[in-house]
Design an enzyme around this catalytic site. Sequence first.
Site, PDB file in Angstrom:
ATOM      1  N   CYS A  49     -32.436  34.106  61.973  1.00 18.82           N
ATOM      2  CA  CYS A  49     -31.183  34.508  60.996  1.00 18.82           C
ATOM      3  C   CYS A  49     -31.455  34.693  59.511  1.00 18.82           C
ATOM      4  O   CYS A  49     -32.945  34.372  59.017  1.00 18.82           O
ATOM      5  CB  CYS A  49     -30.358  33.332  60.980  1.00 18.82           C
ATOM      6  N   GLU A  80     -37.393  28.339  64.529  1.00 15.93           N
ATOM      7  CA  GLU A  80     -38.680  28.783  63.350  1.00 15.93           C
ATOM      8  C   GLU A  80     -38.760  27.042  62.121  1.00 15.93           C
ATOM      9  O   GLU A  80     -39.416  27.738  61.731  1.00 15.93           O
ATOM     10  CB  GLU A  80     -37.736  29.613  62.942  1.00 15.93           C
ATOM     11  N   CYS A 132     -33.419  31.680  57.955  1.00 18.39           N
ATOM     12  CA  CYS A 132     -34.846  31.148  58.743  1.00 18.39           C
ATOM     13  C   CYS A 132     -35.871  32.979  58.041  1.00 18.39           C
ATOM     14  O   CYS A 132     -37.213  31.998  57.723  1.00 18.39           O
ATOM     15  CB  CYS A 132     -34.837  31.266  60.042  1.00 18.39           C
ATOM     16  N   HIS A 156     -32.893  24.828  62.117  1.00 20.94           N
ATOM     17  CA  HIS A 156     -32.733  25.871  63.412  1.00 20.94           C
ATOM     18  C   HIS A 156     -34.661  25.956  63.910  1.00 20.94           C
ATOM     19  O   HIS A 156     -35.814  25.382  63.190  1.00 20.94           O
ATOM     20  CB  HIS A 156     -33.143  27.777  63.137  1.00 20.94           C
TER      21      HIS A 156
END
Length: 166
Positions: free
Chosen positions: A109, A86, A112, A84
Amino acid sequence: MIRSAIKKRNNYISWDEYFMGIALLSAMRSKDPGTQVGACIVNNKKRIIGIGYNGFPAGCSDDLLPWAREAECINDTKYPYVVHAEANAILNATCRVEGSSLYTALFPCNECAKLIIQAGINEVIYLSDKYSTTESVRASKKMLSMAKIKTRQLKKIKSEINIKFL
């Protein structure tokens, strides 16, 4: 003494718009056909210290791994493979991110959120919370709240920012 009649322009973008713009520009690097997410980490001096976007790990071919959202086997979808935005921003940071702010297109999420907490990021600024009803985001919000990490949705002032290549 001669005073200039020229004054500074007033229609410049805010810091929030600038950093979210960097996150969104980073998202344009994503090859994901469904969701493009970007993230930008900023220290307390308003300096960018990390950026990232969602994609497969370095060295893993985006032509050989699946981009599907659904399949009979989870390993035939993108989810076990995608890093992801992040996480990539934290991993790509040029220095420690403790005490910084993270700008991201989507609310993070749970996976993260754990990285954000462990990295010591103080604030998450996001544009969309379209997955707010998912268990992953519910868990994320619970952890971020427990860790006393400030979250806020960016209230857009401008609907778009145009970039021209000269």
